[in-house]
Write an enzyme that holds these catalytic residues in place. Sequence first.
Site, PDB file in Angstrom:
ATOM      1  N   GLU A 164       0.778  -1.239   0.000  1.00 44.55           N
ATOM      2  CA  GLU A 164       0.000   0.000   0.000  1.00 44.55           C
ATOM      3  C   GLU A 164       0.813   1.294   0.000  1.00 44.55           C
ATOM      4  O   GLU A 164       0.680   2.132   0.900  1.00 44.55           O
ATOM      5  CB  GLU A 164      -0.969  -0.012   1.178  1.00 44.55           C
ATOM      6  N   GLU A 271      -5.444  -8.092  -0.399  1.00 44.76           N
ATOM      7  CA  GLU A 271      -6.144  -7.896   0.870  1.00 44.76           C
ATOM      8  C   GLU A 271      -7.620  -7.631   0.622  1.00 44.76           C
ATOM      9  O   GLU A 271      -7.986  -6.835  -0.243  1.00 44.76           O
ATOM     10  CB  GLU A 271      -5.579  -6.702   1.656  1.00 44.76           C
TER      11      GLU A 271
END
Length: 336
Positions: A164, A271
Amino acid sequence: MKFPIQKIWRAALVAIACLSASPAIADSKAAWMTGVNLSGAELNAKKSRINFDYVFPTIKEIEYFRAKGFRYFRLPVLMQRLFQFEGGVPDPTPTADWKQFVALIDKAANIDAIIIVDFHQFGRTQSGLIGRDAAATQEFVAAWSETAKRLKDKPNVIFNLMNEPHEQTAEEWLPAANAGIAAIRQAGAKQLLLVPGSYWTGAHSWTTTPNARVMTGVVDPENNFAYDVHQYLDSNSSGTSPDAVPGSGSERLKAFTEWARQNHARGFLGEFGFSSAEPALREGAALIKYMSDNRDVWIGWTYWAAGPWWGDYMYSVEPKNGTDRPQLDVLVQGNK
């Protein structure tokens, strides 16, 4: 999209392989890659006491999920724990954490389990922002070069470049990502790569950020990569609420899927998570079904999350007192 403090709260934060790998895992395009994130080794980034500030998953945990039919395990780790850096270059002497990490990879290989190595640092190193700060970019590239050199002959490994990135722009992130990819390939590693965009690498926002334009510039000499995107089902896609927006499971991946299809790209959902509330379970099932129905783009997924320190975390699929979590049944059913 997720925010650092929220991510820390959540965590308290194909087949792959080299050409000589066995036929069962040599062709990443043929596999349906499903599994879970095993969180623990990335916790408390500024602290250093293993089994107190952070913990590595065990082979028993991997065996538990293997028995449920899952084969892929994304392991969040921190490069500063795996390596001691001297002048931006990793010391070749293996750290204690590296030895434990590799021992787990080797034990996983014995039960036909795949480990996804995830530098879980949100686009940063201890020296700054990857892609914007030269020292941080140097550490990132050097860490991947050393990792690839050490793991290039392990066919049960996948490389996930970074978790991320979000503070740097896509324009800043892409050259750093490509430099990391080049270092991995120059080290002789041919395994599958998972490449995120910036802006939290959100699937729902991929086509409304520069990711859609910039990240078509990924360069992999082996052409063996997929885009790593993340997606949650609450109102702002942050993964900080037990609620799931009606219809989100079947809708939030659509724009990225069409982008990937148009660009002849592959996607991996690194995720996603949902609570045990009935509406959330339904949306989670819909999300998994959507990926399965669009396998020309999607190569698989890893659920967020399992791990030994989760307690009552709302998305956890770590068994509690020997009992499966409700979300696990959705994952098992979706894996059939």
